[in-house]
Design a protein around this motif. Structure first.
Motif, mmCIF file in Angstrom:
data_model
loop_
_atom_site.group_PDB
_atom_site.id
_atom_site.type_symbol
_atom_site.label_atom_id
_atom_site.label_comp_id
_atom_site.label_asym_id
_atom_site.label_seq_id
_atom_site.Cartn_x
_atom_site.Cartn_y
_atom_site.Cartn_z
ATOM 1 N N UNK A 54 42.069 50.133 23.403
ATOM 2 C CA UNK A 54 41.415 51.401 23.686
ATOM 3 C C UNK A 54 41.624 51.892 25.104
ATOM 4 N N UNK A 55 42.562 51.267 25.818
ATOM 5 C CA UNK A 55 42.848 51.609 27.208
ATOM 6 C C UNK A 55 44.257 52.176 27.303
ATOM 7 N N UNK A 56 44.409 53.315 27.966
ATOM 8 C CA UNK A 56 45.719 53.923 28.201
ATOM 9 C C UNK A 56 46.039 53.818 29.681
ATOM 10 N N UNK A 57 47.158 53.186 30.006
ATOM 11 C CA UNK A 57 47.581 53.004 31.390
ATOM 12 C C UNK A 57 48.831 53.831 31.623
ATOM 13 N N UNK A 58 48.712 54.845 32.461
ATOM 14 C CA UNK A 58 49.833 55.715 32.782
ATOM 15 C C UNK A 58 50.426 55.253 34.100
ATOM 16 N N UNK A 59 51.604 54.659 34.046
ATOM 17 C CA UNK A 59 52.230 54.082 35.235
ATOM 18 C C UNK A 59 52.733 55.161 36.189
ATOM 19 N N UNK B 100 47.043 56.249 36.501
ATOM 20 C CA UNK B 100 45.717 56.500 35.959
ATOM 21 C C UNK B 100 45.429 55.553 34.802
ATOM 22 N N UNK B 101 44.166 55.176 34.691
ATOM 23 C CA UNK B 101 43.707 54.351 33.578
ATOM 24 C C UNK B 101 42.608 55.115 32.860
ATOM 25 N N UNK B 102 42.777 55.300 31.550
ATOM 26 C CA UNK B 102 41.813 56.044 30.739
ATOM 27 C C UNK B 102 41.272 55.120 29.654
ATOM 28 N N UNK B 103 39.951 55.031 29.572
ATOM 29 C CA UNK B 103 39.291 54.207 28.560
ATOM 30 C C UNK B 103 38.495 55.112 27.636
ATOM 31 N N UNK B 104 38.871 55.125 26.359
ATOM 32 C CA UNK B 104 38.194 55.972 25.364
ATOM 33 C C UNK B 104 38.078 57.411 25.849
ATOM 34 N N UNK B 105 39.164 57.918 26.434
ATOM 35 C CA UNK B 105 39.204 59.304 26.879
ATOM 36 C C UNK B 105 38.596 59.553 28.243
ATOM 37 N N UNK B 106 38.034 58.540 28.873
ATOM 38 C CA UNK B 106 37.391 58.703 30.185
ATOM 39 C C UNK B 106 38.260 58.097 31.279
ATOM 40 N N UNK B 107 38.530 58.895 32.332
ATOM 41 C CA UNK B 107 39.331 58.439 33.453
ATOM 42 C C UNK B 107 38.535 57.432 34.284
ATOM 43 N N UNK C 145 38.045 45.225 38.006
ATOM 44 C CA UNK C 145 38.763 45.953 36.952
ATOM 45 C C UNK C 145 38.036 45.785 35.615
ATOM 46 N N UNK C 146 37.633 44.564 35.318
ATOM 47 C CA UNK C 146 36.920 44.318 34.063
ATOM 48 C C UNK C 146 35.616 45.098 34.011
ATOM 49 N N UNK C 147 34.907 45.121 35.136
ATOM 50 C CA UNK C 147 33.621 45.820 35.183
ATOM 51 C C UNK C 147 33.791 47.332 35.035
ATOM 52 N N UNK C 148 34.761 47.891 35.739
ATOM 53 C CA UNK C 148 34.956 49.341 35.711
ATOM 54 C C UNK C 148 35.446 49.837 34.354
ATOM 55 N N UNK C 149 36.321 49.078 33.732
ATOM 56 C CA UNK C 149 36.858 49.505 32.436
ATOM 57 C C UNK C 149 35.901 49.199 31.288
ATOM 58 N N UNK C 150 34.972 48.283 31.524
ATOM 59 C CA UNK C 150 34.076 47.887 30.450
ATOM 60 C C UNK C 150 34.780 47.091 29.381
ATOM 61 N N UNK C 151 35.960 46.557 29.729
ATOM 62 C CA UNK C 151 36.771 45.787 28.783
ATOM 63 C C UNK C 151 37.051 44.411 29.399
ATOM 64 N N UNK C 152 36.078 43.529 29.304
ATOM 65 C CA UNK C 152 36.254 42.197 29.885
ATOM 66 C C UNK C 152 37.389 41.443 29.211
ATOM 67 N N UNK C 153 37.678 41.847 27.958
ATOM 68 C CA UNK C 153 38.728 41.163 27.195
ATOM 69 C C UNK C 153 40.121 41.703 27.501
ATOM 70 N N UNK C 154 40.206 42.784 28.283
ATOM 71 C CA UNK C 154 41.507 43.399 28.559
ATOM 72 C C UNK C 154 42.418 42.459 29.332
ATOM 73 N N UNK C 155 41.859 41.799 30.338
ATOM 74 C CA UNK C 155 42.634 40.866 31.162
ATOM 75 C C UNK C 155 42.091 39.460 30.928
ATOM 76 N N UNK C 156 42.920 38.634 30.351
ATOM 77 C CA UNK C 156 42.522 37.275 29.998
ATOM 78 C C UNK C 156 42.934 36.289 31.092
ATOM 79 N N UNK C 157 42.006 35.407 31.464
ATOM 80 C CA UNK C 157 42.327 34.351 32.421
ATOM 81 C C UNK C 157 43.046 33.219 31.694
ATOM 82 N N UNK C 158 44.218 32.890 32.160
ATOM 83 C CA UNK C 158 44.979 31.781 31.574
ATOM 84 C C UNK C 158 44.816 30.596 32.512
ATOM 85 N N UNK C 159 43.992 29.662 32.126
ATOM 86 C CA UNK C 159 43.618 28.551 32.997
ATOM 87 C C UNK C 159 44.840 27.796 33.520
#
Length: 221
Positions: free
Chosen positions: A132-137, A141-148, A198-212
């Motif tokens: 649900x995240x659009x990243x325009x390189x 800009x990063x847009x989450x569910x239509x919100x910048x 980044x996780x907090x602002x996007x509200x997508x904690x699952x977007x970036x996964x920590x690889x131990x």
């Protein structure tokens, strides 16, 4: 290149200005926050910001500068507590050095923050969409569910690196090298702080996964 030196100690600012001018930089000095905001212009390419200013807290000034422009900000201060580093980075600073520092290292950091945009440049109109995240390189800009989403320069740089390798675990060392342009592992903590933001602002904690034991991975849908 024009550098705005925000420093209330005249001896420090003058000595730094002389050093930078000898190396081909143009400099401008501001001894207070209000003066810095007045002198900040479209031709300012780097801001060197001391936190101990007479009229405003340097962290607040960093936020105000970042709200106006994407100019690289390097905080140069005697404050060495990790909490100050975290606050500075969250306020939008691109780098943080503690006094006393080696001026040669400072110049290297100036060179790093000014060339980072070129290092991280992406192909025209490249976009990544996942979770649900659009990243325009291109527009950065990063847009989450239509919100910048309002990300700092460093935060988008991290997102940009991960987005170029979706689904691939990117080592911490590589992220630090590409975003901070250094091999210095002391930036590992800064990386963690930015990932959390980044996780907090996007509200997508699952977007970036920590690889131990490795680093981080952008999860693809």
């Amino acid at each position: 290149m024009k550098i705005l030196i925000v420093e209330d100690d005249e001896r420090v600012s003058e000595a730094l200005s002389v050093f930078l001018r000898k190396r081909g930089y143009r400099t401008q000095i501001a001894a207070a926050g209000s003066q810095a905001l007045a002198q900040l212009g479209s031709d300012t390419e780097v801001v060197l910001l001391d936190l101990g200013l007479p009229d405003v807290d340097g962290i607040d000034l960093c936020r105000r500068i970042r709200a106006q422009t994407g100019v690289p900000i390097i905080i140069a201060t005697a404050r060495s507590h990790v909490q100050d580093r975290i606050r500075g980075l969250r306020a939008g600073a691109d780098d943080f050095v503690v006094k006393p520092y080696d001026v040669r290292e400072l110049v290297a950091r100036i060179e790093a923050v000014t060339r980072r945009s070129r290092v991280l440049a992406a192909p025209q109109d490249q976009r990544v969409e996942t979770q649900g995240v659009c990243i325009n390189m291109t527009s950065r800009q990063v847009v989450v569910d239509g919100e910048l989403i309002d990300l700092t320069r460093k935060e988008f740089d991290i997102v940009g690196v991960l987005a170029r390798y979706p689904g691939v675990a990117v080592p911490r060392e590589r992220l630090i090298r590409e975003v901070w342009n250094t091999e210095w592992h002391a930036f590992s903590r800064s990386l963690e702080v930015h990932i959390g933001s980044i996780r907090r602002k996007t509200g997508r904690s699952e977007l970036i996964e920590t690889v131990r034991g490795v680093g981080y991975r952008m999860v693809v849908s």
